[in-house]
Scaffold this motif. Structure first.
Motif, PDB file in Angstrom:
ATOM      1  N   SER A   1       0.871  -1.385  -0.095  1.00 56.52           N
ATOM      2  CA  SER A   1       0.170  -0.184   0.225  1.00 56.52           C
ATOM      3  C   SER A   1       0.747   1.126   0.016  1.00 56.52           C
ATOM      4  O   SER A   1       2.037   1.186   0.520  1.00 56.52           O
ATOM      5  CB  SER A   1      -0.866  -0.098   1.211  1.00 56.52           C
ATOM      6  OG  SER A   1      -0.157   0.170   2.497  1.00 56.52           O
ATOM      7  N   PRO A   2       0.550   2.452  -0.276  1.00 58.28           N
ATOM      8  CA  PRO A   2      -0.883   2.777  -1.078  1.00 58.28           C
ATOM      9  C   PRO A   2      -1.116   2.035  -2.367  1.00 58.28           C
ATOM     10  O   PRO A   2      -0.276   2.188  -3.065  1.00 58.28           O
ATOM     11  CB  PRO A   2      -0.922   4.229  -0.812  1.00 58.28           C
ATOM     12  CG  PRO A   2       0.533   4.484  -1.046  1.00 58.28           C
ATOM     13  CD  PRO A   2       1.441   3.670  -0.298  1.00 58.28           C
ATOM     14  N   HIS A   3      -2.329   1.774  -2.676  1.00 58.96           N
ATOM     15  CA  HIS A   3      -2.504   1.553  -3.897  1.00 58.96           C
ATOM     16  C   HIS A   3      -3.002   2.532  -4.890  1.00 58.96           C
ATOM     17  O   HIS A   3      -3.469   2.420  -6.027  1.00 58.96           O
ATOM     18  CB  HIS A   3      -3.371   0.485  -3.744  1.00 58.96           C
ATOM     19  CG  HIS A   3      -3.096  -0.796  -2.904  1.00 58.96           C
ATOM     20  ND1 HIS A   3      -2.005  -1.572  -3.421  1.00 58.96           N
ATOM     21  CD2 HIS A   3      -3.153  -1.333  -1.588  1.00 58.96           C
ATOM     22  CE1 HIS A   3      -1.676  -2.572  -2.357  1.00 58.96           C
ATOM     23  NE2 HIS A   3      -2.473  -2.379  -1.370  1.00 58.96           N
ATOM     24  N   VAL A   4      -3.334   3.686  -4.421  1.00 60.86           N
ATOM     25  CA  VAL A   4      -3.917   4.978  -5.009  1.00 60.86           C
ATOM     26  C   VAL A   4      -2.984   6.086  -4.889  1.00 60.86           C
ATOM     27  O   VAL A   4      -2.062   6.037  -3.926  1.00 60.86           O
ATOM     28  CB  VAL A   4      -5.303   5.360  -4.602  1.00 60.86           C
ATOM     29  CG1 VAL A   4      -6.434   4.360  -4.866  1.00 60.86           C
ATOM     30  CG2 VAL A   4      -5.278   5.727  -3.040  1.00 60.86           C
ATOM     31  N   HIS A   5      -3.022   6.887  -5.989  1.00 57.41           N
ATOM     32  CA  HIS A   5      -1.941   7.976  -6.188  1.00 57.41           C
ATOM     33  C   HIS A   5      -2.668   9.217  -6.241  1.00 57.41           C
ATOM     34  O   HIS A   5      -3.845   9.164  -6.890  1.00 57.41           O
ATOM     35  CB  HIS A   5      -0.870   7.731  -7.174  1.00 57.41           C
ATOM     36  CG  HIS A   5       0.148   8.715  -7.345  1.00 57.41           C
ATOM     37  ND1 HIS A   5       0.389   9.622  -7.902  1.00 57.41           N
ATOM     38  CD2 HIS A   5       1.412   8.713  -6.282  1.00 57.41           C
ATOM     39  CE1 HIS A   5       1.223  10.565  -7.698  1.00 57.41           C
ATOM     40  NE2 HIS A   5       1.869   9.891  -6.686  1.00 57.41           N
ATOM     41  N   GLY A   6      -2.291  10.253  -5.801  1.00 57.79           N
ATOM     42  CA  GLY A   6      -2.819  11.573  -5.988  1.00 57.79           C
ATOM     43  C   GLY A   6      -2.901  12.358  -7.357  1.00 57.79           C
ATOM     44  O   GLY A   6      -3.439  13.171  -7.522  1.00 57.79           O
TER      45      GLY A   6
ATOM     46  N   ASP B   1      -0.509  13.572  -8.872  1.00 57.90           N
ATOM     47  CA  ASP B   1       0.342  14.845  -8.940  1.00 57.90           C
ATOM     48  C   ASP B   1       1.550  14.248  -9.556  1.00 57.90           C
ATOM     49  O   ASP B   1       1.691  12.986  -9.505  1.00 57.90           O
ATOM     50  CB  ASP B   1       0.804  15.220  -7.581  1.00 57.90           C
ATOM     51  CG  ASP B   1       1.426  16.678  -7.594  1.00 57.90           C
ATOM     52  OD1 ASP B   1       1.487  17.221  -8.654  1.00 57.90           O
ATOM     53  OD2 ASP B   1       1.709  17.276  -6.428  1.00 57.90           O
ATOM     54  N   SER B   2       2.155  15.129 -10.418  1.00 61.49           N
ATOM     55  CA  SER B   2       3.359  14.504 -11.247  1.00 61.49           C
ATOM     56  C   SER B   2       4.365  15.715 -11.367  1.00 61.49           C
ATOM     57  O   SER B   2       4.069  16.803 -11.273  1.00 61.49           O
ATOM     58  CB  SER B   2       2.955  13.973 -12.600  1.00 61.49           C
ATOM     59  OG  SER B   2       2.346  15.101 -13.361  1.00 61.49           O
ATOM     60  N   VAL B   3       5.540  15.423 -11.605  1.00 60.24           N
ATOM     61  CA  VAL B   3       6.632  16.391 -11.990  1.00 60.24           C
ATOM     62  C   VAL B   3       6.251  17.331 -13.210  1.00 60.24           C
ATOM     63  O   VAL B   3       6.304  18.394 -12.929  1.00 60.24           O
ATOM     64  CB  VAL B   3       7.904  15.512 -12.409  1.00 60.24           C
ATOM     65  CG1 VAL B   3       9.002  16.608 -12.572  1.00 60.24           C
ATOM     66  CG2 VAL B   3       8.229  14.665 -11.265  1.00 60.24           C
TER      67      VAL B   3
ATOM     68  N   ARG C   1       3.091  18.254 -13.909  1.00 59.01           N
ATOM     69  CA  ARG C   1       2.002  18.941 -13.600  1.00 59.01           C
ATOM     70  C   ARG C   1       2.705  20.141 -12.820  1.00 59.01           C
ATOM     71  O   ARG C   1       2.424  21.439 -13.056  1.00 59.01           O
ATOM     72  CB  ARG C   1       1.060  18.124 -12.551  1.00 59.01           C
ATOM     73  CG  ARG C   1       0.001  19.060 -12.117  1.00 59.01           C
ATOM     74  CD  ARG C   1      -0.767  18.326 -11.164  1.00 59.01           C
ATOM     75  NE  ARG C   1      -1.854  19.377 -10.560  1.00 59.01           N
ATOM     76  CZ  ARG C   1      -1.562  19.905  -9.424  1.00 59.01           C
ATOM     77  NH1 ARG C   1      -0.192  19.796  -8.992  1.00 59.01           N
ATOM     78  NH2 ARG C   1      -2.444  20.792  -8.880  1.00 59.01           N
ATOM     79  N   ASN C   2       3.606  19.872 -12.096  1.00 64.16           N
ATOM     80  CA  ASN C   2       4.416  20.991 -11.446  1.00 64.16           C
ATOM     81  C   ASN C   2       5.280  21.707 -12.146  1.00 64.16           C
ATOM     82  O   ASN C   2       4.960  23.097 -12.072  1.00 64.16           O
ATOM     83  CB  ASN C   2       5.235  20.435 -10.265  1.00 64.16           C
ATOM     84  CG  ASN C   2       4.454  19.879  -8.849  1.00 64.16           C
ATOM     85  OD1 ASN C   2       3.692  20.795  -8.252  1.00 64.16           O
ATOM     86  ND2 ASN C   2       4.450  18.705  -8.902  1.00 64.16           N
TER      87      ASN C   2
ATOM     88  N   LYS D   1      -1.470  24.853  -5.162  1.00 70.12           N
ATOM     89  CA  LYS D   1      -0.457  24.483  -4.181  1.00 70.12           C
ATOM     90  C   LYS D   1       0.696  23.675  -4.884  1.00 70.12           C
ATOM     91  O   LYS D   1       1.172  22.663  -4.569  1.00 70.12           O
ATOM     92  CB  LYS D   1      -1.443  23.156  -3.605  1.00 70.12           C
ATOM     93  CG  LYS D   1      -2.631  23.688  -2.780  1.00 70.12           C
ATOM     94  CD  LYS D   1      -3.007  22.791  -2.013  1.00 70.12           C
ATOM     95  CE  LYS D   1      -4.174  23.369  -0.753  1.00 70.12           C
ATOM     96  NZ  LYS D   1      -5.280  22.508  -0.620  1.00 70.12           N
TER      97      LYS D   1
END
Lengths: 448, 291, 329
Positions: free
Chosen positions: C10-15, C17-19, C21-22, C215
């Motif tokens: 775990s965790p099996h989900v990810h937010g 967010d990516s390099v 995207r930032n 953010k």
């Protein structure tokens, strides 16, 4: 509105089965009871192959204080005592029972009538703890810590309040939510029993405000129970972690391990556990069944089941419309802290709060990129740690560094990895480092 | 001209002062060390592999001197340098080195991709210890090699490599120094240090599955099922059976290779033997004809 | 079931967010300033920016492919583009192309790739490039064209920047020199000489707000820098009016660009909130000290680079407050 102080993330909630009433799962053909359904020593079998058992017959007894007995949830014949790969991924000893009919032990009260503390004024704290212990109740939120241990505070510590976890901060899962909606009185009597057992007059039930119906219903019902207060909480993961929950509700912070919540006077239990305690004490019913959410975006009919312990997961999936074609991963528990299952014959255990089916695309991790030191993991960590440092330190086997930086405080909630823009497998490494450091500390203590 | 002189004088003065400071510091803060430690360190391989159980070569040298002062250096062994190095160490300390049998790391699993089907796919850090935390790893075998190469990373000498065809680690016996780092790194304790045997020949049970035969058989084609045929076949009583596993005692084994023939699963391997004579090959079809 | 089940921890989900995207988020936040630079400097700004971005991307591609020989070329992650834009923003709009290319080579080659690429560089690559150029080509790097020349590139008319005016006032010890400064509104919009991306404080602030809302960064670094500079220069101004007013100091030079976009660079800034505040305050102090007492009129880039060097030390000593560290009873 209250929430815990530092860190936390907001995973997509995906509570697909929130509106689905709890449905009784069909009886399995063969039920399998793992002897490792709790933290602590495995239970010792007390039946032999060929024995007739009823619903509620003890199959295996607790082996030591931190242990719990296992009861048959079906009636029939013991087929064999062997081993099965359970939700942990390991082969573990288990008792197999072939199901015949549905005959219950006579001692169990199967009526639906509510029994409150007023009806049973003779119950003492000792009686409650003894009954909970005899019924094999464990923490139903997933940690599966034997419940009677928590209800018997160690010498030198004094319970001041009871904190009940109705947060269900894991995405997808709705088992506790439905339980609160359908069995509010039973839960509240259970909480009153816990209060009596640990001799406190105040209890808080924390519920996240994405469940307004549960907050409303429980607040209405709680008016009849003195000392029980419903605390609505802001939605934030991992609010269901006991340290975070105690902090959110009481404002007290549990110090670093090996400290436990009782050190700040809090006894933490899950709503599911409170319900199990009610049934154990008032209905004389050992822990036989539990609510489990079977869900996933590709599942035809996400459902909350009241399933007998020992039912194979594959049967529950069938009842939800079968395993989808593109299944990539099946998770026992929620997506943040659950464990990926290796096969679907795993039986429902005391701690199985959910079964999440992910399709192939969702199941895969993203491509790993270099750490850009964005510090998002640091601000997401609910324990105030530096995940980037712990993960790198563990990967480089610098155990001293990670120990100095409090790796043992990590609660493995996964917020760091969830938030990492570079998809770094931080928690994989941190877990490895944590287990190594814990082993080092144990070895050092053993030397002393 | 005077500019040059100033430069020379200033630089010279700085150098002189620095030299004096360094000299005083080296005398004043000198740490007294047994000169034998330095001498021993010199003959050690300086790989700092930790195979001896001490932190690096100088740690080992210090331990040798301590042991010698206590009376004997028996049991002290640099697994990398082996006997020749220990003899040198002993001569520095004025002692005799005890004879040691040369050892080699042995991978006790033959769960290749072909023998042991992968039942799930592992997604995560390629580390055996991480894979272990998910359960039994990619295969259903709860005891066998996880194939993520923690042993490869642990080896300081490049003696272990994962064979991409089989997915299994292979030890290069010429490079292996029997330091034991791989054995320590293996979370399933599959790698063991074993005596090399005469001419490097030895018999090895390549399986560590302690499950009952039925289960072991199901998860891997090359598993030891604990049937005990090898025990009966061995004329020297070198093979014992424990936890559903056969174990060949290298002390008693006379390398007759009868067990290899007896094993129905091909779990017993003869290592470094010359290829079998054609005679045996001719025999096999004959037997088949009889059946 | 056709395919094997996947097993992982775990965790099996990810937010999600990516390099990328930032990085592209920061690029997007730079768009208002980019538009402002085109409005004020016209074709010169376009040439400088295009050269800088293309050169940075090219050098990153060439170095990963032919020198480091990596299989995967990382120009897609947006960090080279970002470095290119930031480098361009720090240059005057009349800089010859060959100097820009040298700057890009130093920024990407020495500033970033020698350390292993994205995430490993101790110093902000764009600033390494800029400071290298500033020291190597002081004349070209310190003659800024006046705004509003839309079609000129190399031969634009140049003038003293507000920072030069402030320095002159201090040297002459004469507050009346400061009257040559443009008024605050012009400085806020960017109606003044300077490097092409740094002039419009307003556009940069819009970008900052965008980054805060999405953010991408936290408030700690920009706010602590701006506040420190404001307070310090305010005190100096009260002590002696020969030092410019704090508002003028805030709006002039590369301060806004540095505080919002250069100092907040992920890789080279501290990891904890506490550390970021220390870092921001130190940058503010250094900037004011260099601007007031140093030889150069502008101190922002030096201040940031100096504090980049201290970042590992800050990371070692500024730990986040652990959960349960103080027991409230």
């Amino acid at each position: 509105m209250k929430t815990f102080r530092i860190g936390g993330v907001h995973p997509a909630e995906n509570k697909l089965s929130a509106a689905c009433p709890i449905k009784k799962a069909a009886l399995p053909k063969q039920a399998v009871f793992s002897l490792y359904q709790h933290i602590g020593a495995p239970a010792k079998p007390v039946v032999a192959k060929g024995d007739e058992v009823k619903v509620g017959t003890m199959l295996a007894d607790a082996d030591g204080f931190v242990s719990a007995p296992v009861f048959s949830s079906v009636s029939g014949k013991v087929a064999k005592i062997d081993a099965i790969v359970d939700a942990s991924g390991y082969r573990r000893p288990a008792i197999f029972v072939d199901v015949e009919g549905d005959v219950w032990e006579d001692s169990i009260d199967r009526s639906e009538t509510l029994v409150t503390l007023k009806d049973r004024p003779e119950l003492t704290a000792q009686d409650i703890v003894a009954k909970v212990k005899a019924a094999g109740v464990v923490g139903m939120g997933g940690a599966t810590f034997p419940c009677h241990v928590k209800l018997s505070p160690p010498p030198g510590s004094k319970a001041e309040c009871v904190v009940i976890n109705g947060v269900e901060c894991e995405p997808y899962l709705t088992a506790d939510h439905r339980l609160m909606l359908e069995k509010p009185d039973e839960i509240l009597v259970g909480v009153a029993l816990i209060m009596k057992a640990v001799q406190v007059s105040k209890a808080y039930i924390g519920i996240e405000n994405n469940k307004p119906d549960a907050i409303k219903l429980m607040t209405e019902k709680a008016a009849a129970y003195p000392g029980i207060e419903i605390v609505p909480l802001q939605v934030k993961y991992p609010q269901g972690g006991e340290k975070q929950l105690v902090q959110a509700i009481t404002g007290r912070e549990v110090p670093a391990p090996p400290a436990i919540p009782i050190q700040v006077g809090a006894v933490v239990q899950n709503v599911g556990t409170a319900y199990a305690i009610y049934e154990a004490v008032m209905k004389n019913k050992p822990l036989l069944e539990r609510v489990i959410t079977v869900t996933g975006k590709s599942v035809k009919q996400p459902t909350n089941f009241l399933a007998r312990i020992g039912t194979p997961m594959s049967q529950l999936i069938e009842e939800c419309g079968g395993l989808p074609e593109d299944t990539g991963k099946v998770i026992g528990g929620g997506p943040m802290m659950g464990k990926a299952l290796m096969n679907l014959d795993v039986p429902v255990c005391k701690g199985s709060s959910g079964l999440l089916i992910m399709n192939n695309k969702e199941a895969r991790r993203g491509e790993i990129q270099p750490c850009i030191r964005c510090a998002k993991c640091v601000s997401a960590c609910p324990m105030g740690l530096e995940p980037y440092l712990l993960a790198t330190g563990s990967a480089l086997k610098n155990w001293e560094l990670v120990e100095e930086n409090d790796i043992t405080s990590c609660i493995e909630c996964g917020s760091c990895q969830f938030t990492c823009p570079s998809n770094r497998p931080m928690l994989d490494n941190i877990r490895m480092g944590k287990s190594t450091v814990m082993a080092m500390i144990r070895a050092r203590n053993a030397k002393k | 001209m005077s500019l040059i002189w100033i430069a020379v004088i200033v630089l010279g003065a700085v150098g002189l002062i620095a030299a004096v400071v360094l000299f005083v510091a080296s005398k004043k803060f000198a740490v007294e060390e047994d000169p034998r430690i330095a001498q021993i360190s010199e003959v050690l391989p300086q790989a700092n592999c930790g195979g001896c159980g001490y932190p690096g070569c100088s740690g080992f040298a210090g331990a040798c001197v301590k042991a010698a002062d206590a009376g004997s250096i028996e049991g002290m062994l640099c697994p990398v340098g082996g006997q020749p190095v220990m003899e040198k160490v002993a001569s520095i300390l004025g002692m005799e080195a005890a004879a040691a049998t040369p050892k080699v790391a042995v991978v006790r699993c033959n769960g290749t991709c072909e023998n042991r089907p992968r039942v799930v796919e592992f997604d995560g850090v390629r580390s055996c210890r991480v894979a272990l935390m998910t359960g039994t790893g990619e295969t259903a075998c709860a005891f066998g090699c996880l194939g993520c190469g923690d042993c490869v990373n642990a080896c300081q000498f490049g003696a272990i490599k994962i064979n991409p065809q089989t997915g299994m680690p292979e030890v290069d016996e010429n490079l292996c120094t029997a330091c034991g780092a791989c054995a320590k790194a293996c979370p399933r304790k599959i790698i063991e240090l074993r005596p090399k045997g005469p001419k490097g020949r030895r018999m090895v049970v390549k399986c560590v599955n302690r499950d009952k035969g039925v289960v072991a058989n199901k998860v891997c084609k090359a598993s030891c099922i604990g049937c005990g045929k090898c025990v009966k076949a061995c004329p020297f009583e070198a093979i014992t059976l424990a936890n559903n596993l056969a174990y060949i005692d290298p002390e008693k084994c006379r390398l007759c290779r009868k067990c290899e023939e007896a094993c129905p699963k091909g779990a017993i391997h003869a290592v470094n033997f010359p290829p079998r004579k054609p005679k045996t090959e001719a025999e096999t079809p004959a037997q088949e004809n009889k059946n | 079931m056709a395919n094997k089940l996947i097993v992982s921890l775990s965790p099996h989900v990810h937010g999600h967010d990516s390099v990328q995207r930032n990085m592209y988020g920061v690029c997007l936040a730079l768009v208002p300033a980019l538009i402002a630079s085109l409005v004020f400097f016209g074709v010169g700004a376009l040439i400088v920016l295009a050269t800088s971005v293309l050169a940075c991307v090219f050098f990153e591609w060439a170095i990963t492919k032919y020198i480091l020989r990596r299989d995967k070329v990382t120009i897609g992650d947006g960090s080279a583009i970002l470095t290119g834009i930031l480098l361009g923003f720090n240059l005057p709009s009349n800089l010859p192309i060959w100097i820009i290319i040298i700057g890009a080579l130093v920024a990407i080659g020495i500033g970033k790739m020698t350390f292993g690429g994205l995430g490993c560089n101790p110093f902000n690559p764009a600033l390494v490039g800029r400071v290298f150029l500033l020291i190597s080509f002081p004349v070209q790097m310190t003659t800024w064209p006046v705004t509003g020349q839309m079609t000129t590139y190399l031969d634009g008319e140049t003038a003293a920047t507000p920072l030069a005016v402030m320095k002159e006032a201090i040297k002459a010890n004469d507050p009346s020199v400061l009257e040559k400064l443009p008024d605050s509104l012009d400085m806020l919009i960017g109606q003044m000489g300077g490097s092409l991306g740094e002039v419009s404080a307003l556009a940069l602030l819009i970008g900052l707000v965008y980054m805060l809302v999405r953010k991408i960064i936290t408030w700690h670094i920009p706010v602590s820098i701006l506040l420190t500079v404001f307070v310090l220069s305010g005190l100096l101004h009260l002590y002696n009016p020969v030092y410019a007013s704090p508002v003028a100091v805030l709006l002039s030079g590369g301060l806004m660009l540095g505080a919002c976009f250069m100092a907040t660079d992920y890789v080279t800034s501290p990891m904890t909130a506490k550390g970021q505040l220390v870092y921001g305050v130190a940058i503010g102090v250094l900037t004011v000290v260099i601007r007031t007492f140093g030889a150069y009129p502008e101190g922002m880039s030096f201040a940031i680079l100096i504090m980049n060097g201290f970042t590992p030390l800050i990371n070692t000593y500024c730990k986040p407050k652990r959960f349960g560290e103080v027991i409230k009873k």
